[in-house]
Design a protein around this motif. Structure first.
Motif, PDB file in Angstrom:
ATOM      1  N   SER A   1      44.625 -50.371  33.852  1.00 30.50           N
ATOM      2  CA  SER A   1      46.067 -50.536  34.139  1.00 30.50           C
ATOM      3  C   SER A   1      46.932 -49.600  33.464  1.00 30.50           C
ATOM      4  N   VAL A   2      48.087 -49.864  33.869  1.00 31.46           N
ATOM      5  CA  VAL A   2      49.189 -48.894  33.574  1.00 31.46           C
ATOM      6  C   VAL A   2      49.212 -48.424  31.933  1.00 31.46           C
TER       7      VAL A   2
ATOM      8  N   TYR B   1      47.317 -43.694  41.817  1.00 35.52           N
ATOM      9  CA  TYR B   1      48.287 -44.735  41.502  1.00 35.52           C
ATOM     10  C   TYR B   1      48.112 -45.674  42.632  1.00 35.52           C
TER      11      TYR B   1
ATOM     12  N   ASN C   1      49.151 -52.002  42.942  1.00 34.73           N
ATOM     13  CA  ASN C   1      48.923 -53.222  42.110  1.00 34.73           C
ATOM     14  C   ASN C   1      49.001 -52.965  40.784  1.00 34.73           C
ATOM     15  N   ASP C   2      49.861 -51.872  40.378  1.00 37.23           N
ATOM     16  CA  ASP C   2      49.922 -51.345  38.924  1.00 37.23           C
ATOM     17  C   ASP C   2      48.724 -50.787  38.287  1.00 37.23           C
ATOM     18  N   ARG C   3      47.730 -50.492  38.951  1.00 39.26           N
ATOM     19  CA  ARG C   3      46.633 -50.017  38.453  1.00 39.26           C
ATOM     20  C   ARG C   3      46.256 -48.597  38.887  1.00 39.26           C
TER      21      ARG C   3
END
Ligand SMILES: [Zn+2]
Length: 267
Positions: free
Chosen positions: A75-76, A89, A92-94
């Protein structure tokens, strides 16, 4: 692959970062990033030891993990692990992160049409369970040839879907000597060989679909180590045969290494 597929399929690559340019060479890191930008991952498959990340822009990202390469899904907020050489990147913010301690891993971005001509992939099995590869077909093919089985099986890669490793493994399982002239193989042995080829390819597929969960990363995963686990003779020169204990031999034949058990695979 089972682990990677659900994590990335359907995701769009917003941007990527290449921290080790040789990973994607001969393509430049800049071009690599440009071609990936905005592409959606449509699926993940495998050919031999390559993981194929399929994209909606008619390109495929072919990845060879080699010894220590692995993918992590982070995850971020997660800190990047050591040896993070490529970071993708996702939308889905992963982040999909490729780490490789020994830096032997390879990434090739190729067009779908050129995939089958890419070194390391072009040699590999096409569709292993094609209807064309019947027992009758194998019998007829062998009966017509005065070449050694090893040479014949490798030369027929397009039809039989065998590479050097699969050929060695199948011959071992069937108890057939690689240097035997194809046409002299008994009908019974051809049957054993046919079954052995299917068995080896089945295991190769099963092996590719089992993934290891990496417990070091609570929400990550890694896989790749399992790839070479099931070889019974390949690259086992000097080691005892798993069936009889005799020492496995190796000989370079037609430029490729041939491995066999001198006892189980007598001429
Ligand atoms: Zn043996």
């Amino acid at each position: 692959m089972r682990a990677l597929r659900p994590v990335v399929t359907g995701r769009r690559i917003l941007a990527s970062e290449i921290r080790l340019p040789k990973l994607v060479s001969p393509m430049s890191a800049a071009l690599f990033k440009r071609k990936l930008k905005g592409a959606t991952i449509t699926g993940v498959s495998r050919r031999g030891k390559y993981i194929l990340i399929e994209l909606n822009n008619d390109r495929v990202l072919a990845v060879h993990l080699r010894m220590t390469g692995k993918f992590l899904s982070l995850s971020v907020g997660d800190a990047l692990p050591k040896h993070a050489h490529a970071i993708f990147y996702l939308d889905n913010d992963r982040r999909l992160v490729f780490c490789d301690q020994r830096q032997f891993g390879v990434m090739r971005l190729v067009s779908r049409t050129r995939l089958s001509k890419t070194k390391g992939i072009r040699e590999l099995a096409p569709e292993p369970f094609a209807d064309d590869f019947s027992l009758v077909y194998l019998k007829e093919t062998l009966a017509r040839s005065r070449r050694t089985l090893k040479t014949l099986l490798l030369d027929q890669t397009r039809v039989l879907g065998l590479g050097n490793i699969y050929a060695a493994e199948a011959l071992f399982r069937a108890g057939v000597n690689p240097f035997k002239v194809a046409a002299t193989l008994s009908s019974k042995r051809v049957e054993l060989l046919h079954q052995a080829i299917l068995d080896v390819l089945t295991e190769a597929i099963a092996d590719s679909s089992t993934s290891r969960v990496n417990l070091e990363h609570s929400n990550g995963f890694s896989y790749g180590e399992a790839f070479e686990r099931f070889w019974q003779v390949y690259e086992r020169e000097g080691e005892p045969c798993i069936k009889c204990g005799a020492l496995i031999r190796r000989m370079v034949h037609g430029g490729r290494s041939t491995y066999w058990c001198p006892k189980c695979q007598r001429r």
